[in-house]
Scaffold this motif. Structure first.
Motif, PDB file in Angstrom:
ATOM      1  N   PHE A   1      18.420  -7.500  38.051  1.00  0.00           N
ATOM      2  CA  PHE A   1      18.556  -6.619  39.293  1.00  0.00           C
ATOM      3  C   PHE A   1      17.752  -7.548  40.231  1.00  0.00           C
TER       4      PHE A   1
ATOM      5  N   ALA B   1      16.215  -4.422  46.355  1.00  0.00           N
ATOM      6  CA  ALA B   1      16.521  -4.189  47.392  1.00  0.00           C
ATOM      7  C   ALA B   1      15.334  -3.812  48.462  1.00  0.00           C
TER       8      ALA B   1
ATOM      9  N   LEU C   1      21.776  -3.503  51.518  1.00  0.00           N
ATOM     10  CA  LEU C   1      22.421  -3.534  50.130  1.00  0.00           C
ATOM     11  C   LEU C   1      24.028  -4.190  50.540  1.00  0.00           C
TER      12      LEU C   1
ATOM     13  N   TYR D   1      22.904   0.203  40.086  1.00  0.00           N
ATOM     14  CA  TYR D   1      21.660   0.303  41.015  1.00  0.00           C
ATOM     15  C   TYR D   1      20.640   1.227  40.193  1.00  0.00           C
TER      16      TYR D   1
ATOM     17  N   TRP E   1      16.856   3.393  40.675  1.00  0.00           N
ATOM     18  CA  TRP E   1      15.641   4.008  41.389  1.00  0.00           C
ATOM     19  C   TRP E   1      14.390   4.020  40.845  1.00  0.00           C
TER      20      TRP E   1
ATOM     21  N   GLN F   1      26.188   3.676  38.934  1.00  0.00           N
ATOM     22  CA  GLN F   1      27.223   2.485  39.095  1.00  0.00           C
ATOM     23  C   GLN F   1      28.005   3.146  40.262  1.00  0.00           C
TER      24      GLN F   1
ATOM     25  N   LEU G   1      28.127  -0.991  47.086  1.00  0.00           N
ATOM     26  CA  LEU G   1      26.620  -0.240  46.901  1.00  0.00           C
ATOM     27  C   LEU G   1      26.254   0.019  48.291  1.00  0.00           C
TER      28      LEU G   1
ATOM     29  N   LEU H   1      25.127   4.157  48.303  1.00  0.00           N
ATOM     30  CA  LEU H   1      23.699   4.440  48.684  1.00  0.00           C
ATOM     31  C   LEU H   1      23.493   4.733  50.111  1.00  0.00           C
TER      32      LEU H   1
ATOM     33  N   LEU I   1      14.623   0.817  45.577  1.00  0.00           N
ATOM     34  CA  LEU I   1      15.962   0.535  45.144  1.00  0.00           C
ATOM     35  C   LEU I   1      16.363  -0.987  44.669  1.00  0.00           C
ATOM     36  N   TRP I   2      16.709  -0.859  43.626  1.00  0.00           N
ATOM     37  CA  TRP I   2      17.102  -2.406  42.798  1.00  0.00           C
ATOM     38  C   TRP I   2      18.851  -2.287  42.642  1.00  0.00           C
ATOM     39  N   TYR I   3      19.412  -3.258  42.593  1.00  0.00           N
ATOM     40  CA  TYR I   3      20.738  -3.506  42.271  1.00  0.00           C
ATOM     41  C   TYR I   3      21.139  -4.695  41.727  1.00  0.00           C
ATOM     42  N   ARG I   4      22.616  -4.579  40.971  1.00  0.00           N
ATOM     43  CA  ARG I   4      23.010  -5.881  40.088  1.00  0.00           C
ATOM     44  C   ARG I   4      24.509  -5.579  40.680  1.00  0.00           C
TER      45      ARG I   4
END
Length: 156
Positions: free
Chosen positions: A8, A11, A48, A55, A57, A68, A73, A77, A124-127
């Motif tokens: 990830f 963000a 993002l 994603y 939290w 997802q 994204l 979000l 927040l994190w995302y991939r």
């Protein structure tokens, strides 16, 4: 903890432009769904990507929600998703129709409002994934790490 977020990208923190907001009164003949009463926050999301993906939290260092999206994204979000709750988002579906609000958006926004009001930090994190791979990536994450506290069930 970092193990759960391998792959990830961070963000950044979730901010706000208002907490403990109540939605407007629904028009006559409309009711709210079970998460529609609020209190909500007007969230400010970190930058993002416009690609689909997974994603997460993170609340005070603990992953509390994973989701997802097969769309961007930034949209899921952003203001069309979790960050702003309109009065329409709070409406229950009318019998025999497919209209109605966004229960998940309302529920997650209200939980976020509660956390931010208490002084907690949300990140927040995302991939990024292909749209077709987003649901599978979410299921694999849940299988490996378990269901976070804010998740109710895996969407299929």
């Amino acid at each position: 903890m970092l193990d759960k977020l391998d792959g990830f990208t961070r963000a950044g923190p979730v901010g706000h432009r208002g907490l403990d907001l109540s939605p407007a009164t629904p028009p006559e003949g409309r009711t709210r769904h079970r998460y529609g009463d609020g209190h909500f926050a007007r969230l400010v999301m970190p930058r993002l990507p416009k690609e689909p993906g997974l994603y997460a939290w993170e609340l005070d260092g603990v992953v509390v929600y994973v989701g997802q999206t097969q769309g961007p994204l930034a949209k899921r979000l952003g203001s069309m998703g979790y960050s702003t709750i309109s009065t329409y988002n709070t409406f229950a579906r009318q019998p025999g129709r497919k209209n109605g609000g966004q229960q998940t958006n309302c529920r997650i926004n209200a939980l976020t409002n509660e956390a931010l009001t208490a002084g907690s930090t949300l990140v927040l994190w995302y991939r990024v994934t292909d749209a077709d791979a987003a649901k599978r990536a979410e299921a694999e994450w849940m299988q490996r790490h378990g269901m976070p506290a804010w998740n109710r069930r895996l969407e299929t």
